[in-house]
Design a protein around this motif. Structure first.
Motif, mmCIF file in Angstrom:
data_model
loop_
_atom_site.group_PDB
_atom_site.id
_atom_site.type_symbol
_atom_site.label_atom_id
_atom_site.label_comp_id
_atom_site.label_asym_id
_atom_site.label_seq_id
_atom_site.Cartn_x
_atom_site.Cartn_y
_atom_site.Cartn_z
ATOM 1 N N MET A 24 -83.317 -21.789 15.692
ATOM 2 C CA MET A 24 -82.849 -21.172 14.455
ATOM 3 C C MET A 24 -84.029 -20.568 13.706
ATOM 4 S SD MET A 24 -80.196 -24.078 13.099
ATOM 5 C CE MET A 24 -78.834 -24.620 14.138
ATOM 6 N N PHE A 25 -83.837 -19.352 13.180
ATOM 7 C CA PHE A 25 -84.914 -18.692 12.450
ATOM 8 C C PHE A 25 -85.267 -19.529 11.228
ATOM 9 C CE2 PHE A 25 -86.837 -15.672 9.531
ATOM 10 C CZ PHE A 25 -87.728 -15.017 10.371
ATOM 11 N N THR A 26 -86.560 -19.863 11.095
ATOM 12 C CA THR A 26 -87.002 -20.806 10.073
ATOM 13 C C THR A 26 -88.080 -20.204 9.190
ATOM 14 O OG1 THR A 26 -86.485 -22.703 11.497
ATOM 15 C CG2 THR A 26 -88.020 -23.080 9.688
ATOM 16 N N ILE A 27 -87.850 -20.287 7.893
ATOM 17 C CA ILE A 27 -88.837 -19.899 6.890
ATOM 18 C C ILE A 27 -89.202 -21.150 6.088
ATOM 19 C CG2 ILE A 27 -89.355 -18.452 4.895
ATOM 20 C CD1 ILE A 27 -87.167 -16.532 5.840
ATOM 21 N N ASP A 28 -90.455 -21.552 6.148
ATOM 22 C CA ASP A 28 -90.922 -22.684 5.344
ATOM 23 C C ASP A 28 -91.329 -22.122 3.986
ATOM 24 O OD1 ASP A 28 -91.999 -24.966 4.259
ATOM 25 O OD2 ASP A 28 -93.110 -25.530 6.063
ATOM 26 N N THR A 29 -90.540 -22.422 2.962
ATOM 27 C CA THR A 29 -90.697 -21.764 1.657
ATOM 28 C C THR A 29 -91.742 -22.404 0.753
ATOM 29 O OG1 THR A 29 -88.929 -23.129 0.703
ATOM 30 C CG2 THR A 29 -88.297 -20.997 1.668
ATOM 31 N N HIS A 30 -92.294 -23.533 1.159
ATOM 32 C CA HIS A 30 -93.219 -24.257 0.272
ATOM 33 C C HIS A 30 -94.446 -24.685 1.067
ATOM 34 C CE1 HIS A 30 -93.797 -27.936 -2.653
ATOM 35 N NE2 HIS A 30 -94.895 -27.218 -2.493
ATOM 36 N N ASP A 68 -74.542 -27.112 12.697
ATOM 37 C CA ASP A 68 -75.515 -26.088 13.049
ATOM 38 C C ASP A 68 -75.529 -24.964 12.007
ATOM 39 O OD1 ASP A 68 -76.305 -27.440 15.290
ATOM 40 O OD2 ASP A 68 -75.157 -26.212 16.705
ATOM 41 N N LYS A 69 -74.378 -24.632 11.465
ATOM 42 C CA LYS A 69 -74.307 -23.584 10.450
ATOM 43 C C LYS A 69 -75.061 -23.992 9.192
ATOM 44 C CE LYS A 69 -73.124 -19.711 8.588
ATOM 45 N NZ LYS A 69 -73.808 -18.464 9.022
ATOM 46 N N GLU A 70 -74.894 -25.244 8.771
ATOM 47 C CA GLU A 70 -75.605 -25.722 7.592
ATOM 48 C C GLU A 70 -77.110 -25.691 7.818
ATOM 49 O OE1 GLU A 70 -72.735 -28.943 5.391
ATOM 50 O OE2 GLU A 70 -73.449 -29.458 7.411
ATOM 51 N N LYS A 71 -77.529 -26.106 8.997
ATOM 52 C CA LYS A 71 -78.960 -26.089 9.312
ATOM 53 C C LYS A 71 -79.490 -24.662 9.321
ATOM 54 C CE LYS A 71 -78.839 -30.362 12.042
ATOM 55 N NZ LYS A 71 -79.047 -30.983 13.373
ATOM 56 N N GLU A 72 -78.716 -23.748 9.856
ATOM 57 C CA GLU A 72 -79.123 -22.341 9.905
ATOM 58 C C GLU A 72 -79.316 -21.789 8.499
ATOM 59 O OE1 GLU A 72 -77.213 -18.123 11.476
ATOM 60 O OE2 GLU A 72 -76.598 -20.001 12.440
ATOM 61 N N ILE A 73 -78.437 -22.174 7.582
ATOM 62 C CA ILE A 73 -78.531 -21.706 6.199
ATOM 63 C C ILE A 73 -79.789 -22.268 5.536
ATOM 64 C CG2 ILE A 73 -77.472 -21.872 3.907
ATOM 65 C CD1 ILE A 73 -74.729 -21.828 5.369
ATOM 66 N N ILE A 74 -80.013 -23.572 5.670
ATOM 67 C CA ILE A 74 -81.159 -24.210 5.021
ATOM 68 C C ILE A 74 -82.474 -23.725 5.612
ATOM 69 C CG2 ILE A 74 -82.330 -26.415 4.608
ATOM 70 C CD1 ILE A 74 -79.534 -27.717 4.565
ATOM 71 N N LYS A 88 -78.134 -23.156 -1.588
ATOM 72 C CA LYS A 88 -79.197 -23.238 -2.581
ATOM 73 C C LYS A 88 -80.261 -24.268 -2.180
ATOM 74 C CE LYS A 88 -77.997 -20.152 -5.651
ATOM 75 N NZ LYS A 88 -76.920 -19.480 -4.905
ATOM 76 N N VAL A 89 -80.240 -24.667 -0.925
ATOM 77 C CA VAL A 89 -81.258 -25.583 -0.391
ATOM 78 C C VAL A 89 -82.037 -24.840 0.683
ATOM 79 C CG1 VAL A 89 -81.728 -27.809 0.697
ATOM 80 C CG2 VAL A 89 -79.760 -27.553 -0.842
ATOM 81 N N MET A 90 -83.367 -24.880 0.599
ATOM 82 C CA MET A 90 -84.206 -24.144 1.535
ATOM 83 C C MET A 90 -85.227 -25.076 2.182
ATOM 84 S SD MET A 90 -85.122 -20.755 -0.729
ATOM 85 C CE MET A 90 -86.062 -21.641 -1.977
ATOM 86 N N GLN A 91 -85.520 -24.833 3.443
ATOM 87 C CA GLN A 91 -86.592 -25.557 4.088
ATOM 88 C C GLN A 91 -87.887 -25.370 3.317
ATOM 89 O OE1 GLN A 91 -87.344 -27.768 6.244
ATOM 90 N NE2 GLN A 91 -89.539 -27.422 6.230
ATOM 91 N N GLY A 92 -88.491 -26.478 2.931
ATOM 92 C CA GLY A 92 -89.770 -26.440 2.236
ATOM 93 C C GLY A 92 -90.508 -27.734 2.511
ATOM 94 N N GLU A 116 -88.459 -31.076 10.305
ATOM 95 C CA GLU A 116 -87.843 -32.162 11.074
ATOM 96 C C GLU A 116 -86.690 -32.816 10.320
ATOM 97 O OE1 GLU A 116 -89.463 -35.631 13.979
ATOM 98 O OE2 GLU A 116 -90.273 -35.683 11.945
ATOM 99 N N LEU A 117 -86.835 -32.985 9.008
ATOM 100 C CA LEU A 117 -85.769 -33.636 8.241
ATOM 101 C C LEU A 117 -84.461 -32.883 8.389
ATOM 102 C CD1 LEU A 117 -85.162 -35.942 6.125
ATOM 103 C CD2 LEU A 117 -85.337 -34.128 4.401
ATOM 104 N N VAL A 118 -84.510 -31.561 8.261
ATOM 105 C CA VAL A 118 -83.295 -30.752 8.365
ATOM 106 C C VAL A 118 -82.776 -30.754 9.793
ATOM 107 C CG1 VAL A 118 -82.342 -28.421 8.125
ATOM 108 C CG2 VAL A 118 -83.936 -29.308 6.403
ATOM 109 N N ARG A 119 -83.664 -30.590 10.758
ATOM 110 C CA ARG A 119 -83.232 -30.485 12.159
ATOM 111 C C ARG A 119 -82.602 -31.776 12.672
ATOM 112 N NH1 ARG A 119 -87.973 -27.123 12.531
ATOM 113 N NH2 ARG A 119 -87.295 -24.974 12.955
ATOM 114 N N THR A 120 -83.026 -32.918 12.147
ATOM 115 C CA THR A 120 -82.493 -34.202 12.614
ATOM 116 C C THR A 120 -81.385 -34.736 11.712
ATOM 117 O OG1 THR A 120 -84.210 -35.431 11.401
ATOM 118 C CG2 THR A 120 -84.683 -34.822 13.701
ATOM 119 N N ALA A 121 -81.042 -34.008 10.671
ATOM 120 C CA ALA A 121 -80.002 -34.460 9.735
ATOM 121 C C ALA A 121 -78.614 -34.318 10.369
ATOM 122 C CB ALA A 121 -80.067 -33.655 8.444
ATOM 123 N N PRO A 122 -77.675 -35.171 9.975
ATOM 124 C CA PRO A 122 -76.300 -35.062 10.479
ATOM 125 C C PRO A 122 -75.541 -33.928 9.794
ATOM 126 C CG PRO A 122 -76.460 -36.896 8.946
ATOM 127 C CD PRO A 122 -77.859 -36.365 9.121
#
Length: 329
Positions: free
Chosen positions: A1-7, A312-318, A285-289, A303-309
C-alpha cells in the motif's frame, strides 16, 4: 500500500554558530563526535545524541525501504523553532532550516514532502517565510503547541491562520516547551506526560478560542494521535456543559462537534487506542505518522497500522489517502 509517513524530523548536518553570530542564546549546534553520530548541543549542554538518519537523505531512503514507506513528510526538530529568539534572528534560523529542507526536496522530489518552520514570535515575519516556503514547493508548516507560552487562539496569530487558509497550507502542531517541565525533570516526564497534555492544550485553545470557526478551511494535524485530547474529550465536553461560564465564553459550540474536522497522526502505540481514535475522528482523519527517527517514535514506522485488526481499505486510507488529502496532493 502506498505509504506517506507524515511525521518525521530532519536537521542540517552542519549548523552555523548562531550563538556567536547573534551574541546571545542557546541555539542548537551539532558536535559530530564520531562517524554517523552527533550531539545536539544547546549552548554548552548536551540536548540529545542523534545519528546520520537525522540529516542524511540517502540513509533515510534506505530505512524507508526497510519500513515500506514510499514518502516522508520532513520538518525540523521542534527544539530548532527558536521562538524565544529576537524576531529577525528567528527568521534567519528558519530560512536556514527551510533552505536545507528545500535542497533535500529538490534532490529527491519523489521521496520527500516539506513542512517549513517559521518565526511565530513575529506573525508578519512568520507569514512572510510561510509564503516563501510555499512558493518553493513546501506543502505546509510545522508549529509548536504554544508560542512562548501563548496559546494558539491569541488574536496575534489570526494573520498566520488566515494565510495558511489562503495558501491551502497543511499545518502540523507539535508539542514543545511543555508546560510545567521545570517541575518534572525526572523520569523523562516532560516527554511522557507533558507532550500529550501540550497537544490537548493546543486543540482546546483553538476550539474554545473560536479559531476553527473563524478559519473553517484550516488543514490542521495534531501530532501523537491528538495527545491527551481524544482520551479526555468527554471530560472536556462535560466541563463545557457544566461550567459554560468558564469554558464557553468565546465559543458556544460543543467541543465534540469538532471531531472529524482536523487530522491526527497514528502514533498512539496501541491497537485499541488506534481504533478508539478512528472511532472518534473517522478513518479519513488519521494518518500514518511515526515521529521518525527518534526512540520515542514508532520503532518500525507503519507497523502499528499494518498489524492492526483493520480492513485493507482502512489501512490504505491511513497509510496514504488521508495524507494526500491533508497535504493537497
Amino acid at each position: 500500500m502506498f505509504t506517506i509517513d507524515t511525521h518525521t524530523h530532519i536537521i542540517p548536518k552542519h549548523i552555523p554558530d548562531f550563538n556567536k553570530k547573534f551574541g546571545y542564546g542557546d541555539f542548537i549546534m551539532l558536535d559530530h563526535h564520531e562517524k554517523g553520530r552527533a550531539w545536539m548541543m544547546q549552548g554548552s549542554k548536551r540536548f540529545r545524541e542523534i545519528t546520520e538518519n537525522c540529516w542524511d537523505a540517502e540513509t533515510r531512503i534506505r530505512e524507508m525501504e526497510e519500513h515500506k514507506a514510499d514518502m516522508q513528510v520532513i520538518c525540523t526538530i521542534p527544539v530548532m523553532f527558536s521562538y524565544w529568539a529576537k524576531a529577525n534572528d528567528g527568521l534567519e534560523v528558519s530560512k536556514f532550516l527551510n533552505d536545507d529542507i528545500a535542497t533535500t526536496l529538490n534532490v529527491h522530489p519523489d521521496k520527500f514532502i516539506g513542512l517549513a518552520t517559521i518565526p511565530m514570535q513575529d506573525t508578519k515575519l512568520a507569514v512572510q517565510e510561510l509564503e516563501r516556503a510555499m512558493k518553493n514547493g513546501f506543502k505546509g508548516v510545522q508549529i509548536g503547541s504554544n508560542v512562548n507560552n501563548l496559546n494558539l487562539h491569541e488574536p496575534q496569530f489570526d494573520e498566520f491562520f488566515a494565510a495558511c487558509e489562503n495558501l491551502n497550507a497543511a499545518i502540523l502542531v507539535h508539542p514543545w516547551q511543555m508546560m510545567g517541565q521545570e517541575h518534572m525533570t525526572k523520569y523523562w516526564l516532560p516527554w511522557l506526560v507533558g507532550m500529550p497534555a501540550e497537544i490537548s492544550r493546543a486543540i482546546c485553545s483553538m476550539i474554545f478560542g473560536g479559531v476553527f470557526e473563524k478559519y473553517k478551511k484550516l488543514k490542521m494535524c495534531f501530532a501523537h494521535g491528538g495527545g491527551s485530547f481524544l482520551p479526555t474529550i468527554s471530560r472536556i465536553e462535560h466541563g463545557w456543559d457544566c461550567r459554560p461560564d468558564l469554558v464557553a465564553i468565546d465559543n458556544p459550540i460543543n467541543p465534540k462537534e469538532y471531531l472529524g474536522k482536523f487530522w491526527v497522526d497514528s502514533h498512539v502505540c496501541d491497537h485499541k487506542m488506534l481504533q478508539y481514535v478512528i472511532d472518534l475522528v473517522g478513518v479519513d482523519k488519521v494518518m500514518q505518522g511515526s515521529d521518525y527517527p527518534f526512540p520515542l517514535g514508532e520503532a518500525v514506522p507503519g507497523e502499528l497500522v499494518r498489524t492492526a485488526p483493520l480492513s485493507d481499505k482502512e489501512k490504505e486510507i491511513i497509510l496514504g489517502d488521508s495524507a494526500k488529502s491533508w497535504l493537497g496532493i
